[in-house]
Design an enzyme around this catalytic site. Sequence first.
Site, PDB file in Angstrom:
ATOM      1  N   LYS A  77     -25.094  12.348   7.920  1.00 46.51           N
ATOM      2  CA  LYS A  77     -24.883  10.870   8.362  1.00 46.51           C
ATOM      3  C   LYS A  77     -24.307  11.303   9.847  1.00 46.51           C
ATOM      4  O   LYS A  77     -23.274  11.542  10.121  1.00 46.51           O
ATOM      5  CB  LYS A  77     -23.926  10.171   7.398  1.00 46.51           C
ATOM      6  N   ARG A 107     -15.845   7.046  14.757  1.00 46.17           N
ATOM      7  CA  ARG A 107     -16.050   7.934  13.580  1.00 46.17           C
ATOM      8  C   ARG A 107     -16.719   9.278  13.915  1.00 46.17           C
ATOM      9  O   ARG A 107     -16.776   9.947  13.059  1.00 46.17           O
ATOM     10  CB  ARG A 107     -16.911   7.201  12.573  1.00 46.17           C
ATOM     11  N   GLU A 157     -24.084  20.938   5.472  1.00 42.53           N
ATOM     12  CA  GLU A 157     -23.712  20.002   4.686  1.00 42.53           C
ATOM     13  C   GLU A 157     -24.560  19.793   3.233  1.00 42.53           C
ATOM     14  O   GLU A 157     -24.094  19.634   2.183  1.00 42.53           O
ATOM     15  CB  GLU A 157     -23.843  18.696   5.222  1.00 42.53           C
ATOM     16  N   ARG A 191     -22.424  -3.354  11.651  1.00 49.26           N
ATOM     17  CA  ARG A 191     -21.058  -3.508  11.834  1.00 49.26           C
ATOM     18  C   ARG A 191     -20.975  -4.929  11.956  1.00 49.26           C
ATOM     19  O   ARG A 191     -20.067  -5.621  11.321  1.00 49.26           O
ATOM     20  CB  ARG A 191     -20.453  -2.984  13.064  1.00 49.26           C
ATOM     21  N   TYR A 221     -34.660  -2.549   5.703  1.00 50.23           N
ATOM     22  CA  TYR A 221     -34.240  -4.036   5.703  1.00 50.23           C
ATOM     23  C   TYR A 221     -35.563  -4.708   5.354  1.00 50.23           C
ATOM     24  O   TYR A 221     -35.611  -5.925   4.988  1.00 50.23           O
ATOM     25  CB  TYR A 221     -33.640  -4.510   6.689  1.00 50.23           C
ATOM     26  N   LYS A 277     -29.202   9.975   7.614  1.00 50.35           N
ATOM     27  CA  LYS A 277     -29.031   8.686   8.237  1.00 50.35           C
ATOM     28  C   LYS A 277     -28.537   8.971   9.748  1.00 50.35           C
ATOM     29  O   LYS A 277     -27.666   9.642   9.887  1.00 50.35           O
ATOM     30  CB  LYS A 277     -28.222   8.006   7.363  1.00 50.35           C
ATOM     31  N   SER A 318     -29.587  -0.317  10.972  1.00 48.14           N
ATOM     32  CA  SER A 318     -29.833  -1.535  11.336  1.00 48.14           C
ATOM     33  C   SER A 318     -30.483  -1.582  12.919  1.00 48.14           C
ATOM     34  O   SER A 318     -30.960  -2.428  13.557  1.00 48.14           O
ATOM     35  CB  SER A 318     -28.406  -2.114  11.538  1.00 48.14           C
TER      36      SER A 318
END
Length: 357
Positions: free
Chosen positions: A229, A250, A266, A239, A346, A281, A307
């Site tokens: 991610k 982040r 990872e 958000r 979505y 992602k 998004s």
Amino acid sequence: MRRARPGGRVTRARRAGAETRDAKGPDVSVEDAGFPQVRPRRLRSSAAMRELVAEYRVRPADLVLPVFAREGIDRPVPVSSMPGVVQHTPDSLRRAAAEAAEAGVRGIMLFGVPEHKDAVGSAGTDPDGVLQRAIRDVRSETGDTLVIMSDLCLDEFTDHGHCGVLDERGAVDNDATLARYAEMALVQAEAGADVLGPSGMMDGQVGHVRRALDAAGRTDVAMLAYTAKYASAFYGPFREAVNSSLTGDRKSYQQDPANGREALRELELDLAEGADMVMVKPGMPYLDVLRRVADAVTVPVAAYQISGEYAMVEAAAEKGWIERERAIDETLLCFKRAGADLVLTYWATEAARRLGR
């Protein structure tokens, strides 16, 4: 020096053959004329032919619908930066889940948007919190028709908007956050989630949550690891969708966009800690990472079409710059071609309806 024809080097035998044909008339072979004998276009000649030989296909069952359940509203609230996406009431959430299942979608990923937030994200571990209620609502509406996935992260529930608990310096405390994730996992499992998605990119999150679930006898609950991610610029509309309170960024815990090999590190850790599925992602900006992950594993691989990717297509289509449906379908196909087994998008219900025709 005599130059060869486009078909290759001229030989004495071929010259002799040509002279013989000339004596009979202008019968020039395809090979001698330099025309291609191998014609890939033969397999593109019609829609039926293209479908017959297609290497990759997107099925409705490959798709997972992300949805937002918001507390304290009496009607769905549109997300302005994501046309067509809303924050759901319990009733509209049930309808959206039922419509997705009817279209052939087989997964739903739930995000909770609480009325009240605090420093430790208490609403995320409240057995009657908005996300836990959403899980129960979808279960009562669709039974086992949909695989119910829930986001396991604190960012929607904290007043500072970070994915974990902060220490006295204001930095995310990795190990204190793991303890909160374990608590979240247990209430989400009890509410009826089939799959938990630890998305905070804390070190050791998959293993810690897996141990907590197993100790509670919830060995049946699967884990979808957000393995790679990235700290991406494409999260902006999300958000808004979760009413994020984030200040700062982040970058200290999400993966650096400059790194690809790090994703494989990872991946190795998540698999060793018990991940049942893994995810990359965002999706389209990281297709190279998706391919590398898919080549390295035998577990299912997911891609999240986030998004910002959604918003770009919708905005360009609204301007008339691209063909909307073709663009949507092409983006979904590119994830499959890059190695994804399932795609969070979505457009899941809409695309599934179109694919099912």
